[in-house]
Design a protein around this motif. Structure first.
Motif, PDB file in Angstrom:
ATOM      1  N   ASN A 354       0.828  -1.212   0.000  1.00 51.11           N
ATOM      2  CA  ASN A 354       0.000   0.000   0.000  1.00 51.11           C
ATOM      3  C   ASN A 354       0.864   1.265   0.000  1.00 51.11           C
ATOM      4  OD1 ASN A 354      -2.408  -1.568   0.211  1.00 51.11           O
ATOM      5  ND2 ASN A 354      -2.005  -1.791   2.415  1.00 51.11           N
ATOM      6  N   PHE A 355       1.904   1.233  -0.809  1.00 49.32           N
ATOM      7  CA  PHE A 355       2.867   2.343  -0.850  1.00 49.32           C
ATOM      8  C   PHE A 355       2.236   3.593  -1.464  1.00 49.32           C
ATOM      9  CE2 PHE A 355       6.256   4.373  -3.548  1.00 49.32           C
ATOM     10  CZ  PHE A 355       6.916   5.013  -2.501  1.00 49.32           C
ATOM     11  N   ASN A 356       2.499   4.732  -0.837  1.00 51.47           N
ATOM     12  CA  ASN A 356       1.980   6.015  -1.325  1.00 51.47           C
ATOM     13  C   ASN A 356       3.109   7.026  -1.266  1.00 51.47           C
ATOM     14  OD1 ASN A 356       0.819   8.603  -1.546  1.00 51.47           O
ATOM     15  ND2 ASN A 356      -1.116   7.937  -0.623  1.00 51.47           N
ATOM     16  N   ASP A 357       3.735   7.312  -2.416  1.00 48.51           N
ATOM     17  CA  ASP A 357       4.902   8.190  -2.409  1.00 48.51           C
ATOM     18  C   ASP A 357       4.540   9.613  -1.996  1.00 48.51           C
ATOM     19  OD1 ASP A 357       3.452   8.642  -4.692  1.00 48.51           O
ATOM     20  OD2 ASP A 357       5.161   8.537  -6.072  1.00 48.51           O
ATOM     21  N   ASP A 358       3.364  10.110  -2.418  1.00 48.01           N
ATOM     22  CA  ASP A 358       2.951  11.452  -2.012  1.00 48.01           C
ATOM     23  C   ASP A 358       2.758  11.529  -0.497  1.00 48.01           C
ATOM     24  OD1 ASP A 358       2.972  12.584  -4.547  1.00 48.01           O
ATOM     25  OD2 ASP A 358       0.943  11.888  -4.993  1.00 48.01           O
ATOM     26  N   GLY A 359       2.118  10.516   0.043  1.00 47.95           N
ATOM     27  CA  GLY A 359       1.891  10.505   1.491  1.00 47.95           C
ATOM     28  C   GLY A 359       3.195  10.474   2.271  1.00 47.95           C
ATOM     29  N   ASP A 360       4.150   9.643   1.816  1.00 47.23           N
ATOM     30  CA  ASP A 360       5.453   9.567   2.496  1.00 47.23           C
ATOM     31  C   ASP A 360       6.216  10.885   2.386  1.00 47.23           C
ATOM     32  OD1 ASP A 360       5.047   7.003   3.339  1.00 47.23           O
ATOM     33  OD2 ASP A 360       6.235   6.056   1.758  1.00 47.23           O
ATOM     34  N   ALA A 361       6.135  11.531   1.218  1.00 52.01           N
ATOM     35  CA  ALA A 361       6.806  12.829   1.053  1.00 52.01           C
ATOM     36  C   ALA A 361       6.244  13.847   2.039  1.00 52.01           C
ATOM     37  CB  ALA A 361       6.645  13.322  -0.384  1.00 52.01           C
ATOM     38  N   GLN A 362       4.937  13.825   2.232  1.00 51.57           N
ATOM     39  CA  GLN A 362       4.306  14.751   3.178  1.00 51.57           C
ATOM     40  C   GLN A 362       4.728  14.442   4.615  1.00 51.57           C
ATOM     41  OE1 GLN A 362       0.033  14.889   2.482  1.00 51.57           O
ATOM     42  NE2 GLN A 362       0.383  14.895   0.249  1.00 51.57           N
ATOM     43  N   VAL A 363       4.844  13.147   4.948  1.00 51.10           N
ATOM     44  CA  VAL A 363       5.301  12.752   6.297  1.00 51.10           C
ATOM     45  C   VAL A 363       6.708  13.291   6.549  1.00 51.10           C
ATOM     46  CG1 VAL A 363       5.984  10.795   7.743  1.00 51.10           C
ATOM     47  CG2 VAL A 363       3.832  10.705   6.475  1.00 51.10           C
ATOM     48  N   LEU A 364       7.575  13.162   5.551  1.00 53.05           N
ATOM     49  CA  LEU A 364       8.953  13.646   5.706  1.00 53.05           C
ATOM     50  C   LEU A 364       8.990  15.166   5.820  1.00 53.05           C
ATOM     51  CD1 LEU A 364      10.890  11.365   3.180  1.00 53.05           C
ATOM     52  CD2 LEU A 364      10.887  11.212   5.668  1.00 53.05           C
ATOM     53  N   ARG A 365       8.182  15.845   5.025  1.00 51.46           N
ATOM     54  CA  ARG A 365       8.155  17.306   5.105  1.00 51.46           C
ATOM     55  C   ARG A 365       7.716  17.758   6.490  1.00 51.46           C
ATOM     56  NH1 ARG A 365      10.258  22.050   3.898  1.00 51.46           N
ATOM     57  NH2 ARG A 365       8.724  23.725   3.742  1.00 51.46           N
ATOM     58  N   LYS A 366       6.680  17.134   6.995  1.00 53.52           N
ATOM     59  CA  LYS A 366       6.184  17.483   8.327  1.00 53.52           C
ATOM     60  C   LYS A 366       7.232  17.188   9.397  1.00 53.52           C
ATOM     61  CE  LYS A 366       2.349  16.553  11.507  1.00 53.52           C
ATOM     62  NZ  LYS A 366       1.126  15.751  11.742  1.00 53.52           N
ATOM     63  N   ALA A 367       7.954  16.073   9.231  1.00 53.98           N
ATOM     64  CA  ALA A 367       8.961  15.667  10.218  1.00 53.98           C
ATOM     65  C   ALA A 367      10.134  16.631  10.275  1.00 53.98           C
ATOM     66  CB  ALA A 367       9.474  14.261   9.904  1.00 53.98           C
ATOM     67  N   MET A 368      10.397  17.344   9.161  1.00 57.37           N
ATOM     68  CA  MET A 368      11.556  18.232   9.111  1.00 57.37           C
ATOM     69  C   MET A 368      11.182  19.708   9.135  1.00 57.37           C
ATOM     70  SD  MET A 368      14.043  16.245   6.405  1.00 57.37           S
ATOM     71  CE  MET A 368      12.808  15.959   5.149  1.00 57.37           C
ATOM     72  N   LYS A 369       9.902  20.010   9.264  1.00 57.82           N
ATOM     73  CA  LYS A 369       9.448  21.393   9.209  1.00 57.82           C
ATOM     74  C   LYS A 369       9.479  22.016  10.596  1.00 57.82           C
ATOM     75  CE  LYS A 369       5.622  24.137   7.333  1.00 57.82           C
ATOM     76  NZ  LYS A 369       4.263  24.070   6.740  1.00 57.82           N
ATOM     77  N   GLY A 370       9.849  23.288  10.652  1.00 60.22           N
ATOM     78  CA  GLY A 370       9.845  24.004  11.921  1.00 60.22           C
ATOM     79  C   GLY A 370      11.034  23.640  12.788  1.00 60.22           C
ATOM     80  N   LEU A 371      10.919  23.996  14.075  1.00 56.52           N
ATOM     81  CA  LEU A 371      12.010  23.715  15.017  1.00 56.52           C
ATOM     82  C   LEU A 371      12.039  22.233  15.352  1.00 56.52           C
ATOM     83  CD1 LEU A 371      11.613  26.765  17.440  1.00 56.52           C
ATOM     84  CD2 LEU A 371      13.394  26.421  15.722  1.00 56.52           C
ATOM     85  N   GLY A 372      13.239  21.706  15.375  1.00 48.07           N
ATOM     86  CA  GLY A 372      13.396  20.296  15.713  1.00 48.07           C
ATOM     87  C   GLY A 372      13.034  19.392  14.553  1.00 48.07           C
ATOM     88  N   THR A 373      13.335  18.105  14.727  1.00 48.10           N
ATOM     89  CA  THR A 373      13.085  17.107  13.689  1.00 48.10           C
ATOM     90  C   THR A 373      12.476  15.869  14.328  1.00 48.10           C
ATOM     91  OG1 THR A 373      15.054  17.896  12.514  1.00 48.10           O
ATOM     92  CG2 THR A 373      14.158  15.762  11.841  1.00 48.10           C
TER      93      THR A 373
END
Length: 653
Positions: A354-373
């Motif tokens: 059930n791979f979703n490349d768009d969904g994973d890209a969004q997860v990574l963006r959220k994980a690296m956005k703002g202060l902290g990771t």
């Protein structure tokens, strides 16, 4: 053929020796040098006669006097030499079960390695020396399946007929598989019956058959199905069936490696094997650990104790450079096993369902956005997707956010683990040629282990990433035979066909020929033309033919006749051909053992093998080093870097 290191002393005179020992201990102090020279140069039978002569001439017990005059480890060694072998074994077992606790390792070593006759002599000696029944004492001090197997071994009733029934071999292999791998739980009684009763010749064939039908060596199944001291005992039995000399070589190495020395183990083995198979143990030790037993003893011990041990060892194989049949047989057995094994290579990372490349890209963006990771989210995505899926995530990320995530990427360890790391690890290659010097070890590891398809992918990726030709960079940054080896491997033109027995025999002859004076046909050229171009199945047959022809393993020949990067490159090719997962297991172990961690090597291998054979590497790791890869990573790394590596590792063995 006698394979001990201690022989009967010529022109032996027990009365003269008794007098010499008496004089060495007379007066203030003792002449330890004279004592060790005399005792280590006499056979056990002659030492027993000296004890009798000493008592007749002086009315005193020689062993008691030696105990009084000598101290510490040296005293324990000399006194142990004075006892007949069955009484020495009896004393070791009595000490192992006396008092609080039990020395299970001592019990395992003695009872797993002795012949039927040696067991019978031990039982009688124990009864004579301590007026106790050995079986009753062991039953009272042990428990469970461990106790049951020890009792079976104590009977000394292992079959000794070398005539083997093929039908029974197949049945025993099937019974062991059904008792363990194919059963819910484990039928320990079946393991005890077969491993405790069958002849060594029969069991060797059973182990080969088991490998064929299960796809894994019997040792790995024992580790998975049994536990504790029972598991250790059964593994010792298997190792002694395969090669008693190899078993004792391993025990000696472990007794001396690392901080501290297990002197009781060292003394017991050096004494007990000095008149049986010490020459075989020495040769297996030299082959397996790439240093002589003599030199390891020399580095790890001191004083008269060291001198006495070296006398029992009987010679330095680093200096002699010889290679005896036992070591060749061990090597040949290993290659025969690798030839019959049809083990499926397995990675630890599979494509996510059930791979979703768009969904994973969004997860990574959220994980690296703002202060902290949010490192946990990053690890979850990166380590649970295949490489092809990671590349899709990169494209989706760039499509959504106009750039790749590298600038915001939180690195672990030395920063080499990243979303864009690929199976060929092209991001590592440019650094191999930058700055002062070249990282020859990395070049060897990569070029010696990749198949044709992977080599071609490396060439293409290198050209695309750096606008350079990999072969040109290899040629400009290396030289001589080493350059020629790398350039040959970089072509990716290795034959991929099956073995050719006639050609294999001819190839083995070429590798074995040291008489050629033709500079155009140098030893290195011959090795290059065969090791860099023949298929893996064919080379395995070449190595077997080489052992038959020379009684040497090809690795020994390379170490003896070559040096530097050329030697290292050829050894890497040979080890990769023999057993690639074992090659990488060894590299991973060396990257973490001792002080500090070689994070680049650790990261490179964990990523590059995660979708190819990391599961197999895990199995080889635990077979080779008696600890799991998961455990060693857990102990040697920390933080998010450790979490990511453990996720790639894929499980605890």
């Amino acid at each position: 053929v006698y394979r001990g290191s201690v022989k009967d002393f010529p022109d032996f005179d027990a009365s003269q020796d008794a007098e010499a020992l008496y004089n060495a201990m007379k007066g203030f102090g003792s002449d330890k040098e004279a004592i060790l020279d005399l005792i280590t140069s006499r056979s056990n039978k002659q030492r027993v006669e000296i004890c009798q002569a000493y008592k007749s001439q002086y009315g005193k017990d020689l062993i008691a006097d030696l105990k009084y005059e000598l101290t510490g480890k040296f005293e324990r060694l000399i006194v142990s030499l004075m006892r007949p072998p069955p009484y020495s074994d009896a004393k070791e077992i009595k000490d192992a079960i006396a008092g609080i606790g039990t020395d299970e390792k001592c019990l395992i070593e003695i009872l797993a390695s002795r012949t039927n006759q040696e067991i019978h002599d031990l039982v009688a000696a124990y009864k004579d020396a301590y007026e106790r029944d050995l079986e009753a004492d062991i039953v009272g001090d042990t428990s469970g399946h461990f106790k049951k197997m020890l009792v079976v071994l104590l009977q000394g009733t292992r079959e000794e007929d070398d005539v083997v029934s093929e039908d029974l071999v197949e049945q025993d292999a099937k019974d062991l598989l059904e008792a363990g791998e194919l059963k819910w739980g484990t039928d320990e009684a079946q393991f005890i019956y077969i491993l405790g009763r069958r002849s060594k010749q029969h069991l060797r064939l059973v182990f080969d058959e088991y490998l064929k039908i299960s796809g894994k060596p019997i040792e790995r199944s024992i580790r998975g199905e049994l536990s504790g001291d029972f598991e250790k005992l059964m593994l010792a039995v298997v190792k002694c069936v395969r090669s008693t000399a190899e078993y004792f070589a391993d025990r000696l190495y472990k007794a001396m490696k690392g901080l501290g020395t297990r002197d009781n183990t060292l003394i017991r083995i050096m004494v007990s094997r000095s008149e049986i198979d010490m020459l075989d143990i020495r040769e297996v030790f030299r082959t397996k650990y790439e240093k002589s037993l003599y030199n390891m003893i020399k580095e790890d011990t001191s004083g008269e104790y060291k001198k006495a041990l070296l006398k029992l060892c009987g010679g330095d194989d680093d200096a002699a450079g010889e290679f005896f049949p036992e070591a060749a047989q061990v090597a040949y057995r290993m290659w025969e096993l690798s030839a019959v094994a049809k083990v499926e290579l397995r990675g630890t990372i599979q494509p996510a369902g059930n791979f979703n490349d768009d969904g994973d890209a969004q997860v990574l963006r959220k994980a690296m956005k703002g202060l902290g990771t949010d490192e946990g989210a990053i690890i979850e995505v990166v380590t649970q997707r295949s490489n092809a899926q990671r590349q899709q995530i990169l494209k989706a990320y760039k499509a959504h956010y106009g750039r790749q995530p590298r600038p915001a990427w939180h690195s672990w360890g030395d920063g080499t683990m990243s979303l864009s790391s690929t199976g060929t690890l092209i991001t590592h290659y440019a650094t191999l040629f930058q700055g002062a010097g070249t990282d020859e070890k990395v070049l060897i590891e990569i070029m010696a282990t990749r198949n044709n398809q992977e080599i071609k992918a490396i060439n293409e990726a290198y050209q695309e990433a750096y606008h350079k030709n990999l072969e040109d960079d290899l040629s400009s940054d290396t030289s001589g035979h080493f350059k020629r080896i790398l350039v040959s491997l970089a072509l990716g033109n290795r034959d991929e066909g099956p073995e050719n027995l006639t050609q294999a025999h001819e190839d083995a002859k070429k590798l074995a020929d040291v008489s050629s004076n033709d500079s155009s046909d140098s030893l290195e050229t011959r090795f290059l033309s065969i090791l860099c171009t023949r298929s893996y199945p064919h080379l395995r047959r070449v190595f077997q033919e080489f052992i038959k022809m020379t009684n040497h393993d090809v690795e020994h020949a390379i170490r003896k006749r070559m040096s530097g990067d050329v030697k290292d490159a050829f050894l890497a090719i040979v080890r990769s051909v023999k057993n690639k997962p074992a090659f990488f297991a060894d590299k991973l172990y060396k990257s973490m053992k001792g002080v500090g961690t070689d994070e680049r090597t650790l990261t490179r291998i964990m990523i590059s093998r995660s979708e190819i054979d990391l599961f197999n590497i895990r199995g080889e790791f635990i077979d080779l080093f008696d600890k799991s890869l998961h455990h060693m990573i857990e102990k040697d790394t920390s933080g998010d870097y450790r979490k990511a590596l453990l996720a790639l590792c894929g499980g605890e063995d």
